[in-house]
Every structure is written in structure tokens, then in C-alpha cells.
Design a protein around this motif. Structure first.
Motif, PDB file in Angstrom:
ATOM      1  N   ILE E  18      -0.115  -1.372   8.850  1.00  0.00           N
ATOM      2  CA  ILE E  18       0.689  -1.112   7.645  1.00  0.00           C
ATOM      3  C   ILE E  18       0.993  -2.429   6.927  1.00  0.00           C
ATOM      4  CG2 ILE E  18       2.929  -0.315   6.846  1.00  0.00           C
ATOM      5  CD1 ILE E  18       2.814   1.840   8.864  1.00  0.00           C
ATOM      6  N   ALA E  20      -0.858  -5.123   6.960  1.00  0.00           N
ATOM      7  CA  ALA E  20      -2.103  -5.534   6.296  1.00  0.00           C
ATOM      8  C   ALA E  20      -2.324  -4.725   5.034  1.00  0.00           C
ATOM      9  CB  ALA E  20      -3.274  -5.357   7.260  1.00  0.00           C
ATOM     10  N   PHE E  21      -2.020  -3.423   5.124  1.00  0.00           N
ATOM     11  CA  PHE E  21      -2.206  -2.537   3.973  1.00  0.00           C
ATOM     12  C   PHE E  21      -1.310  -2.960   2.812  1.00  0.00           C
ATOM     13  CE2 PHE E  21      -0.238   1.241   2.041  1.00  0.00           C
ATOM     14  CZ  PHE E  21      -1.317   1.722   1.347  1.00  0.00           C
ATOM     15  N   ILE E  22      -0.045  -3.340   3.144  1.00  0.00           N
ATOM     16  CA  ILE E  22       0.868  -3.753   2.068  1.00  0.00           C
ATOM     17  C   ILE E  22       0.360  -5.042   1.416  1.00  0.00           C
ATOM     18  CG2 ILE E  22       3.208  -4.554   1.602  1.00  0.00           C
ATOM     19  CD1 ILE E  22       4.162  -2.662   3.759  1.00  0.00           C
ATOM     20  N   LEU E  23      -0.123  -5.978   2.254  1.00  0.00           N
ATOM     21  CA  LEU E  23      -0.609  -7.237   1.680  1.00  0.00           C
ATOM     22  C   LEU E  23      -1.827  -6.995   0.781  1.00  0.00           C
ATOM     23  CD1 LEU E  23      -0.206  -9.597   4.721  1.00  0.00           C
ATOM     24  CD2 LEU E  23       1.059  -9.629   2.610  1.00  0.00           C
ATOM     25  N   TYR E  24      -2.729  -6.109   1.232  1.00  0.00           N
ATOM     26  CA  TYR E  24      -3.887  -5.794   0.392  1.00  0.00           C
ATOM     27  C   TYR E  24      -3.434  -5.174  -0.926  1.00  0.00           C
ATOM     28  CZ  TYR E  24      -7.471  -6.407   4.002  1.00  0.00           C
ATOM     29  OH  TYR E  24      -8.319  -6.908   4.919  1.00  0.00           O
TER      30      TYR E  24
END
Lengths: 136, 126, 269, 87, 93
Positions: E18, E20-24
Motif C-alpha cells: 500500500i 508503494a502504491f501511494i508513492l506511485y
């Protein structure tokens, strides 16, 4: 203390309502026809999401998640597996209605794309305010 | 026998998750499109290919799924293979189009043989 | 960023509104039970012990789309058909155009993309066909498979060129033929049970799948030991061809270059 | 031990929240190509939402339509007409 | 191996995905050029595809895995469209 599951489900619904409002703003108040098409697709998707949320069910217990309305082990099905399936599966009816709605929405969007293209070829603009003033 | 597969699979999932996190940090830290391509490579191969293979191995050893676990493992391997060939081709097409359309200049640059005017040398005229 | 203040206020609005609604217990919250209608559907979708009402398909959604609510879907297919016909009618009046005389390799994207697209197109078609053929067992069906397969010609149109498709015989007219065959298949499957009933001198309904309390005609659910769920399999295949061909027609018409319109006497801008 | 349902629905709520931002930017953006890209982000998030809400059929039909066909069709339209919206 | 242990392990893995997903998604929403955005969407979607496979193990629902294949296939199509648009030719040629 609020129930977090309640809060998250309400959050999804509220976010969808805000998306609906934004898409309506795009449809009514943005001048470009292409922007109207984009907003219309978002509006359709959001309306479909409401139907999906309507068919969702909460987990029967923390260990057993709710499951899609597909019976997996149909070859060795017994009345017990069927009972367990009915106790856990989500509502299939909204999904069936949304399924056709998405494909028809795409067909209608394709029609509107052709319409916009012909308007641009005939009048040289996709701005709604200019198209409104044109005569003939 | 299946336990070993499960342990390998879980380790691969963990490695993939950490690689994904590193790639996401890199995606935000690098300041240029061509540099971010490196981060995207880590994120797609180590961050997606490896955990999917790991998940498929876990699925093979997952007795509770019954005969459907072979279906699950096969679909997982197909997904991993597709990501393996599609992700590099996609970023190649994107990078080529970006370079040709002259949207982003090549910033830490030593030599650019395709188009010399895209190259911004360090300490050059800005 | 220009919009940052608006975004932050929007997110805060959503979070606080959801909190308010949760505290006031005013929003719709899904419960642990589904509605009684859904229970009936789930109970009868695959139920060999209840032969009078079952649809003999483990997939609830496909059973509803083509069995319980079959007539709705037939009319929705008609709406879809009319929208595509409208698009074709709007695209009329385009003159002849020829392939640009420049090098073949200049068309489309780079060689790497073309090679990968060749592999991908095959896998797309394979995935689409498997989605459509297993529509009554696993998630999928005619609509899903058709929409999936329609992306393959689009990828070819964009990664190669439209001449690549046209030279291999995938033209608007062929797709119209396939589409008509698919629609005819839907119609024939819909009245199959009725004709069987007429031949056997029994009562039967239009769009009937398995035997119902008032009529004993049923399309066989198993062929050679394989579950095909009666009419659902045929409906899925026909719908697959209809949807795929319908989208392909529109996409082929959409990528016709602009000079074709200008050469047919359109207004110069 | 934390309830797994809270984590799963929390991910869905996060996706819904981010989709609000993506929709806002898609509607307000003047460059139409960027609007299409924002719309694609919103579609991906909706697909994830449908997955968590246990609707695999909808995911299978929604991803080809909203990620595969809508952006292509609108991009073809943009490349044939105008790429900026003048407000 | 015990399914409960696998589920516990996945529960600890989920927050990493999650984050990593937010950073992407930050990069995908704020990228200065269109290419940056599409690259970030690309990485984000492959991340989600891997996540869907892991979630289908978590839910113990093998049929949910079909969504991951479809997601991995179509995001490639988005790359191709944007690349074709940026190259500046007529879309069908």
C-alpha cells in the motif's frame, strides 16, 4: 468508538457521491465536447459502482470472507456446499445488470465520438459555446 | 515437499514487496523521465514478476484449494510471463516516443547519438 | 501545484462527511445478509436436486444475464446494435483514399513494439476465447470475451497500421457478416426450445433453458459429460462474435485518415 | 490481531478516495490528453474497487472497456480535433 | 503449511504494497510531463496486478485470478496509445 468497517463502506459511498457531482459539473459547465465525453464516462462508471455496492455483503465472520457469486467446486457439490455458498456469496443481480450497462455505455460513447468528429469536420470547433451560436 | 515450495513462495513475495517499495521511492526521488525508467524496471520485474511467481508457488502448495490450485498456479505463471514481455516493450515505446517528440531533454548526458541537440551536458549552456 | 488547496479540501470533505454519516447511521451499509431474491437466484443457479427451477450453471451472473433475465439482455443487445448502426450511418460520405507511397517500415511504431504486439495479439485472442467459452463455469461470458477481443484489432491498428488489417482481409464488410451471424445465433438459440416443443407437441417458452414447472422441454445441460448449461454456452459464443465484430467495425471506421474526408469534398479548414 | 476485513475494506476506501482526486484533476485539466490519462487512473482504481467488492465479472468487462478502449477512442478523437480546451 | 500462517504473512506484506502504491500514485498524479504520468501508471498497475494475485490467495478464491491477467494485458495497450499519440502521426497509420 465507531465501527471501522461501517466507516470505510460509508467512505466509499461518499467518495462515489462526490465523483458523481464532479462528473455532473464536467458535463454541464465545461465547454469542450471531448471533456463532456470524458465526464460522461466517469458518470456512468460511478453510477455502476453504486449498483455494485448495493449488492455487496459484509463478511459473515472474520475468518470467512464473502465470495463472488460463482460456485467453484460444482463437480462434487453436495447440499452442504450449496448452503455454505448461499451463506457467503454476494448478490449477483446488480452485477448482471451492470455488465450489460458497461458494454452499452461503450457503444453509446462510440456514437458520441462519431458525432463530435462530424461536428468538428463540419464546423471546425468542438467548443459548445461556439456551436450554439452557429446557424445552419 | 509442498512446504518447501510454500516457503520459497513466501520469501519471493516478501522480496517483491520490498523491491516494490524501493522502486516507488526511486520513482519519486529521481528528477528526470529517463532516470525514472530505471525505477520502473525494478518495479515491474522485481516488484511484479517475482511476487506473482512466488504466489503461484504458494498456490501449488495450498491444499485447501483443491484441484483449482493448478488452475491458479497456471494462470499466475501466464500473468508473470506476460508481464515479463509486456512491461519492457511498453516502457520502450514510451521512451522512444518521448525522445522523438522532444518532450524531455536528456539531462545527465555524456553522448546522445540519436539527436545531439537533446543532450544537456553538465555545466553547459542552460 | 495549482489545485492542491482544492484537492486537500475535497479529501477532508469526503473524510468528514463519511464520519458524520457513520455517526448519524444515515448511509446505506451492506448487511451480512443478502436480499431474499438474491437467495433464490443463488440457491437455484446450480442445483441438481431441484430440477424444476435450476439454470444448471455454477456462474450466477451468466445465469441471470442469459436465463433468468434473458429477455432484458436480448433487448439490451438490440440497443447496442442500434448504437453501432448509428455510428456507421454517421461515418458515411468518406471518399476513396490510398495507402501513402512511403516506405512500409515508416508505418506504425518501432520493430520491438511490432514484434511484441504480434505475440500479444495471439494471447489476447486466446484469453478472450477462453473467457467466452468458460463463461458459464468461471467469471466471464460473451460480453467480457467480446470486449476483450475487440482490443486486439485496435492494438494492430495502432501498432502497425490500418492497411495491415485491410490487406489481410479484416474489413468492415467481413465484420458486418460475422456480426449478423452472431445476432442470428442469438435469435436461433432464443427460439430453440420453442421449436423443440412444437416438434414434440409439448408446451415450451421462448428463451427457455431447463425444464420449468409448466413445460418439460429442456436443452441438455451436459454434452459428453461436459457441463455446457443448455443455452448459455450458445448464447455466450454468439454474443462474443456480435460484440467483437461490432466494436471492430467502429474502430476501423474511426481510424480512417482525415485526408479521405477532405478528398471527398469536405470543408477545408 | 487486527480484523482482516478492516484492512481489505480500508484498501477499497483508499482507492475510492484517490479516485476522487483523479476525477477532480480529469475534469479540471485543460490539456485534454492529460485529462484522458487522469481518467485512466480513475478507471484502474475503480477496477480495483470492483475486485475488492467481489465482482470478478465486472472487472473482466470493465478493464478492457475502460482501460483498453475508452482512452484509445478518445485519443483518436483528440488527435483528429483539438488538444486544448479553451475556457 | 497452515493456511492461517500464510494469511498472517500476507497481512504483514499488504502495508508495504500500500505504501508503494501511494508513492506511485503521487507520481502518477503530479508528474511534470505526460510520459512521467504514464510510466508511473504502468508501474502502479503491474504492482496492483501482483497485489491481486496475492489477494486471491488471501481470499482463497482461485477464480479471482483472471482479473490479474486482464489487467496486465491492457495497461500495455495504454502505453502504446500514448506513444503513438506522442509520435505525432495519424493514429491509423
Amino acid at each position: 468508538m465507531i465501527d471501522l468497517v461501517d466507516y470505510f463502506l460509508t467512505l466509499i459511498v461518499t467518495a462515489m457521491i462526490v465523483n458523481l457531482g464532479l462528473a455532473l459539473y464536467g458535463i454541464f459547465f465545461r465547454p469542450s465536447m471531448i471533456k463532456k465525453i470524458i465526464a460522461l464516462t466517469i458518470l456512468g462508471d460511478t453510477a455502476n459502482t453504486f449498483a455494485i455496492i448495493l449488492g455487496y455483503r459484509r463478511w459473515p465472520s472474520p475468518k470467512t470472507p464473502s465470495r463472488p457469486p460463482v460456485l467453484v467446486n460444482y463437480t462434487d457439490a453436495t447440499p452442504d456446499t450449496l448452503k455454505e455458498f448461499v451463506g457467503r456469496a454476494v448478490d449477483p443481480l446488480p452485477q448482471a445488470l451492470v455488465l450489460t450497462a458497461i458494454v452499452i455505455g461503450l457503444a453509446v460513447t462510440l456514437f458520441m465520438v462519431f458525432l463530435t468528429l462530424q461536428i468538428y469536420r463540419a464546423y471546425g470547433t468542438t467548443d459548445m459555446r461556439k456551436i450554439k451560436k452557429l446557424k445552419g | 515437499m509442498y512446504d518447501i515450495l510454500t516457503y520459497i513462495g513466501l520469501i519471493m513475495i516478501g522480496v517483491g514487496a520490498i523491491a516494490d517499495l524501493l522502486a516507488a521511492i526511486g520513482m519519486n526521488k529521481f528528477w528526470n523521465f529517463y532516470l525514472r525508467l530505471h525505477a520502473a524496471t525494478i518495479g515491474t520485474i522485481w516488484g511484479a514478476f517475482v511476487p506473482i511467481i512466488g504466489a503461484s508457488l504458494v498456490a501449488i502448495g495450498y491444499e485447501a484449494l483443491g484441484p483449482y490450485r493448478w488452475f491458479m498456479a497456471g494462470a499466475g505463471f501466464v500473468t508473470a510471463f506476460l508481464i515479463l514481455i509486456l512491461a519492457p516493450a511498453g516502457s520502450h515505446a514510451l521512451a522512444r516516443a518521448t525522445h522523438r517528440a522532444r518532450i524531455v531533454k536528456v539531462e545527465p548526458c555524456i553522448a546522445d547519438h540519436i539527436d545531439e541537440s537533446m543532450c544537456v551536458k553538465k555545466g553547459g549552456n542552460k | 501545484m495549482r489545485h492542491s488547496i482544492a484537492i486537500v479540501s475535497l479529501v477532508l470533505f469526503v473524510l468528514s462527511m463519511a464520519l458524520l454519516l457513520t455517526l448519524a447511521k444515515q448511509a446505506y451499509i451492506p448487511r451480512k445478509e443478502v436480499r431474499d431474491l438474491a437467495k433464490i437466484y443463488l440457491n437455484t443457479t446450480y442445483n441438481p436436486w431441484n430440477k424444476k427451477f435450476t439454470a444448471m450453471s455454477p456462474e450466477g451472473v451468466t445465469a441471470i444475464v442469459w436465463d433468468y433475465r434473458g429477455l432484458d439482455t436480448v433487448f439490451e443487445t438490440a440497443v447496442f446494435y442500434l448504437a453501432i448502426i448509428g455510428s456507421i450511418a454517421l461515418a458515411r460520405g468518406i471518399g476513396k483514399y490510398s495507402k501513402p507511397t512511403s516506405d512500409e517500415k515508416k508505418l506504425g511504431l518501432s520493430l520491438i513494439v511490432k514484434t511484441v504486439t504480434r505475440i500479444t495479439t495471439v494471447s489476447i485472442i486466446a484469453v478472450a476465447v477462453s473467457i467466452a467459452l468458460h463463461g458459464h463455469l468461471t467469471p466471464g461470458g460473451g460480453f467480457q470475451g467480446g470486449a476483450t477481443a475487440a482490443v486486439a484489432p485496435l492494438l494492430i491498428l495502432i501498432a502497425f497500421s490500418q492497411y495491415f488489417l485491410l490487406e489481410r482481409g479484416v474489413s468492415k464488410d467481413l465484420m458486418l457478416v460475422i456480426r449478423s451471424l452472431g445476432l442470428a445465433g442469438i435469435g436461433l438459440t432464443a427460439i430453440a426450445a420453442y421449436f423443440i416443443g412444437v416438434a414434440m407437441n409439448k408446451y415450451a417458452f421462448v428463451l427457455q433453458n431447463q425444464a420449468k414447472p409448466l413445460s418439460e422441454v429442456s436443452i441438455p445441460a451436459y454434452i459428453d459429460g461436459q457441463l455446457i448449461s443448455g443455452t448459455l454456452w450458445f448464447f455466450n459464443i454468439s454474443e462474443f462474435f456480435a460484440v467483437m465484430a461490432g466494436f471492430t467495425i467502429v474502430l476501423i471506421l474511426l481510424v480512417i485518415p482525415e485526408r479521405a474526408f477532405k478528398s471527398s469534398g469536405g470543408e477545408e479548414k | 490481531m487486527i480484523d482482516p476485513q478492516i484492512i481489505v475494506l480500508g484498501m477499497a476506501a483508499l482507492a475510492a478516495l484517490v479516485s476522487v482526486i483523479a476525477t477532480y484533476l480529469a475534469i479540471l485539466e485543460k490539456n485534454l490528453v492529460r485529462a484522458v490519462v487522469f481518467s485512466a487512473i480513475q478507471s484502474t482504481l475503480y477496477a480495483f474497487l470492483y475486485y475488492v467488492l467481489m465482482a470478478p465479472d465486472i472487472v473482466l468487462v470493465y478493464i478492457p472497456v475502460a482501460v483498453g478502449l475508452y482512452p484509445a477512442v478518445v485519443l483518436i478523437l483528440i488527435s483528429k480535433t483539438e488538444k486544448e480546451e479553451k475556457v | 503449511m497452515d493456511p492461517a500462517m500464510i494469511n498472517t504473512f500476507i497481512l504483514y506484506i499488504i502495508p508495504i504494497f500500500i505504501i508503494a502504491f501511494i508513492l506511485y500514485i503521487i507520481r502518477a498524479l503530479s508528474g511534470p510531463t505526460i510520459s512521467d504520468q504514464v510510466l508511473a501508471i504502468d508501474a502502479m498497475t503491474y504492482d496492483i496486478a501482483a497485489f491481486l494475485v496475492i489477494l486471491s490467495i488471501f481470499f482463497r478464491e482461485p477464480i479471482l485470478i483472471g482479473a490479474a491477467i486482464v489487467l496486465a494485458l491492457w495497461i500495455y495497450a495504454l502505453d502504446i496509445y500514448i506513444a503513438k499519440y506522442l509520435e505525432g502521426k495519424e493514429m491509423g497509420e
